[in-house]
Design a protein around this motif. Structure first.
Motif, PDB file in Angstrom:
ATOM      1  N   ARG A 266      32.377   1.034  43.093  1.00 36.17           N
ATOM      2  CA  ARG A 266      30.955   0.768  43.312  1.00 36.17           C
ATOM      3  C   ARG A 266      30.455  -0.339  42.392  1.00 36.17           C
ATOM      4  O   ARG A 266      29.695  -1.225  42.807  1.00 36.17           O
ATOM      5  N   LYS A 275      25.018  -0.331  45.802  1.00 38.52           N
ATOM      6  CA  LYS A 275      25.478   0.415  46.973  1.00 38.52           C
ATOM      7  C   LYS A 275      25.707   1.887  46.639  1.00 38.52           C
ATOM      8  O   LYS A 275      25.922   2.250  45.478  1.00 38.52           O
ATOM      9  N   GLY A 277      27.949   5.452  47.942  1.00 40.70           N
ATOM     10  CA  GLY A 277      29.241   5.740  48.542  1.00 40.70           C
ATOM     11  C   GLY A 277      29.300   7.056  49.281  1.00 40.70           C
ATOM     12  O   GLY A 277      28.446   7.942  49.116  1.00 40.70           O
ATOM     13  N   PHE A 378      30.924   2.362  51.634  1.00 34.15           N
ATOM     14  CA  PHE A 378      29.819   1.984  50.758  1.00 34.15           C
ATOM     15  C   PHE A 378      28.816   1.145  51.531  1.00 34.15           C
ATOM     16  O   PHE A 378      29.195   0.236  52.273  1.00 34.15           O
ATOM     17  N   GLY A 518      28.819   8.278  44.827  1.00 34.28           N
ATOM     18  CA  GLY A 518      29.565   7.086  44.419  1.00 34.28           C
ATOM     19  C   GLY A 518      29.426   6.703  42.972  1.00 34.28           C
ATOM     20  O   GLY A 518      30.162   5.841  42.487  1.00 34.28           O
TER      21      GLY A 518
END
Length: 702
Positions: A266, A275, A277, A378, A518
């Motif tokens: 990430r 982002k 995940g 992602f 994430g």
């Protein structure tokens, strides 16, 4: 909203149509009913995918005469949850008149600009680019779906021949063409020239079916899907994906490795846009990532436009040998693999771009396939990451079905680019609302079952963050999560019971947060207790309990969050919810005041070490947050009332009058301060304290 059908593998798709329920419905309501039924089963169409329409005779509000009106799913939206207001309505006579404006393939995008001029009854719902695909088919009701079984046939090298073999003339066939006005005219010609057809298969794309009634259209759609599923099942002779190549790691090992990998990955792909995940190790995914043909099939890319618009044209296969999983080697090779993928994507853009193409977009992968472990995805938010994974599972199912009976063919590179960088798609992206201030951020809130914890979580969620709640009280934690879900998506809220004084529990929290979202960007340390006792009555147990929870617990959580944020390399923010008592001594509460003071000083120490890594650490000091607070439900309220020589029912009024502003402090007030310090609005603040106490001169920081 219609609940999704949780079908078992191999279970047939059966009609859910209820004649008694449908009997009292108008034609638009029947369209809605049909749409919700179709969208409720992910085997029929994926989230946000597919379109439905009906041509309905309606009273014209302007002339009073009867007009034929096309009701069609508007731009965006999902069939499973769509409401009547989600449909566009257009005059059919005006849509037919548009044919005189059509100047050919080179100019077909301009036809979209004419659609608003065909709007019936000033409907604000924008018509989608698929409108002509429904308008010109010579039937009253039309479904356009993306079932895996149908796309598997559509994505075969011998798709046309298989369509004739399987459906025996019930379905026509058209070669791949980007959806648009010209394809709408081709569908019209096919439906008029071959009036006995029940629909068509569009190469590499999906299924169109039609009927004279809503029910017949719905049941024809299901019948064609069932026929495709049954034929594929009976005729598939090849081992899936060339057969197994590597072993599947144990479930706990898969989860551990994914949770360790996701924050690192990430961090490497969030430099331009942070982002979130998603991890998937379902049976279909594991079969694919452990197969002989994984690398070759992944390189071919997806076929259906709905798939690659969500997943990019192809995934990244990470290098790992499940027989001897070397996690350090996997991490060491990430930069090279990501660099190669970005270069390949940029080269694809350069090969295919037009003079008027939008600028190249984020070149990072969306889908990551890991042998033995599963799939990561992602995207800019959790829902988009999850949905991207679902779409790639659709692609896996398509590849399995196609290669089982023929040869899978991905969409040609130029055609894929023409969809991905379509100016109409770009315009849709530009119309998207501006992201909220905490979009893409992951927050961990300790003491999440309490009033302040829930208020903080609610505030962070409202600003676009994902929240992991933790608390030692499992029952209260579950209730808190349910409360938050009343106003937020399940994608964005999760909980994990933990005792913050236990190292193993802290590691479990961090593991769960990384695996679910994430990584971690915001820590709100809010777990707390309160106790009061004269010094001579303060037992070692009282002293140690305050130290364990308010000092050791905060240390353990901040240390774990610090390690993760440092590994992620994207900075972060920690907010300690301390107390006015950390600055002002109170008689009869030495254990509590001392622990809160230590908590504040710990925050300052962490701020010193975190600054070099972009990790900010600040403190919010509440005072007398009585309403909604679980601390004040216990002995603390009675003890503070006794200490101040007042009745326990008078405690809130006492603290209100004691404050300089004569105001009560609420959990939402603390949440506002926490949000400010956690957000970029306080991006240049670390080591600071905000008092939220309605004014207490003794607590002025200095």
């Amino acid at each position: 909203m219609t609940a999704f059908v949780q079908a078992q593998p191999g279970e047939s798709i059966n009609s859910l149509w209820d004649d008694a329920r449908a009997a009292a419905m108008s034609e638009p309501e029947l369209l809605l009913y049909r749409s919700n039924l179709l969208g409720s089963d992910l085997r029929v169409t994926n989230f946000g995918g597919g379109n439905t329409s009906a041509k309905v005779q309606m009273n014209d509000y302007l002339t009073g005469e009867t007009s034929e009106v096309l009701w069609v799913k508007g731009s965006g939206g999902d069939l499973g949850s769509i409401k009547l207001e989600g449909f566009s309505t257009l005059y059919m006579d005006k849509l037919r008149a548009l044919k005189a404006r059509y100047r050919g393939l080179e100019f077909e995008d301009e036809m979209v600009d004419y659609l608003p001029h065909c709007t019936f009854n000033l409907n604000p719902r924008a018509a989608s680019i698929d409108t002509p695909l429904h308008a010109y088919i010579n039937r009253a009701h039309v479904d356009h779906m993306h079932p895996d079984a149908i796309i598997a046939i559509a994505a075969c090298a011998n798709s046309k021949t298989l369509t004739q073999t399987i459906f025996g003339g019930k379905l026509g066939w058209l070669p791949w063409q980007r959806p648009g006005y010209d394809l709408g005219l081709k569908l019209e010609a096919l439906s008029c020239d071959q009036p006995k057809l029940d629909g068509i298969i569009l190469e590499g794309h999906g299924l169109f079916t039609w009927g004279d009634t809503a029910k017949s259209c719905y049941e024809t759609t299901l019948a064609m899907i069932r026929l495709a599923e049954e034929w594929l099942h009976e005729n598939s002779k090849q081992p899936a994906f060339g057969g197994p190549k590597s072993t599947v790691l144990a479930a706990d090992v898969r989860a551990e490795l994914a949770a360790r990998l996701m924050p690192v990955l990430r961090g490497k792909i969030s430099q331009d846009e942070i982002k979130l995940g998603h991890f998937d190790d379902s049976a279909a995914v594991l079969e694919f990532v452990c197969s002989q043909d994984l690398t070759a099939l992944a390189a071919l890319g997806t076929s259906c436009p709905d798939h690659f618009l969500r997943t990019k044209i192809r995934p990244l296969v990470l290098e790992l040998d499940p027989a001897a999983p070397d996690f350090d080697a996997l991490l060491a090779g990430l930069d090279a693999q990501l660099t190669a993928y970005r270069a390949d994507y940029t080269a694809y853009y350069e090969r295919c771009k037009r003079a008027n193409s939008p600028a190249v977009r984020d070149a990072n992968p969306i889908i990551y396939l890991i042998p033995g472990i599963g799939m990561l995805s992602f995207a800019k938010d959790k829902a988009t990451a999850r949905i991207a994974a679902e779409f790639y599972i659709n692609a896996i199912n398509v590849m399995r079905g196609a290669n089982g009976v023929d040869q899978y063919v991905g969409l040609a590179e130029q055609e894929a680019f023409n969809i991905e960088y379509w100016l109409l798609e770009e315009a849709k992206l530009q119309r998207m609302p501006k992201p909220k201030s905490l979009a893409g951020r992951v927050a961990l809130v300790t003491g999440g079952a309490g009033g302040i914890g829930q208020a903080v979580a609610r505030q962070l969620l409202s600003e676009g963050a994902c929240v992991m709640l933790t608390d030692i009280d499992a029952e209260a934690l579950a209730a808190a999560e349910m409360n938050l879900l009343k106003g937020s998506s399940r994608d964005n809220v999760a909980s994990c019971r933990a005792d913050i004084t236990t190292e193993a529990d802290i590691e479990a929290i961090v593991h769960a947060t990384s695996l679910r979202f994430g990584g971690l960007d915001i820590l709100v340390s809010n777990a707390g207790i309160a106790s009061a006792a004269k010094l001579e009555d303060t037992t070692l147990e009282i002293w140690q309990r305050n130290q364990n929870i308010l000092v050791t617990g905060y240390f353990l959580v901040s240390r774990a969050a610090f390690r993760l944020m440092k590994l992620q390399k994207t900075g972060g923010s920690m907010v300690f919810v301390a107390s006015k008592n950390g600055l002002v001594a109170s008689a009869g509460a030495s254990a509590y005041c001392t622990a809160k003071a230590a908590e504040i000083h710990l925050a300052r120490c962490v701020a010193l070490e975190g600054a070099a890594h972009g990790i900010r650490v600040n403190v919010v000091n509440p005072d007398a947050v009585i309403r909604g607070s679980r601390i004040w439900d216990g002995k603390w309220k009675e003890e503070r009332a006794a200490s101040n020589k007042i009745g326990s029912d008078d405690i809130e009024e006492f603290y209100r009058q004691r404050s300089m502003l004569k105001l009560s402090v609420l959990p939402e007030d603390i949440a506002e301060a926490v949000y400010f310090l956690a957000s970029d609005k306080a991006g240049k603040s670390t080591g600071n304290i905000i008092n939220v106490d309605a004014g207490n001169a003794a607590a002025f920081t200095r």
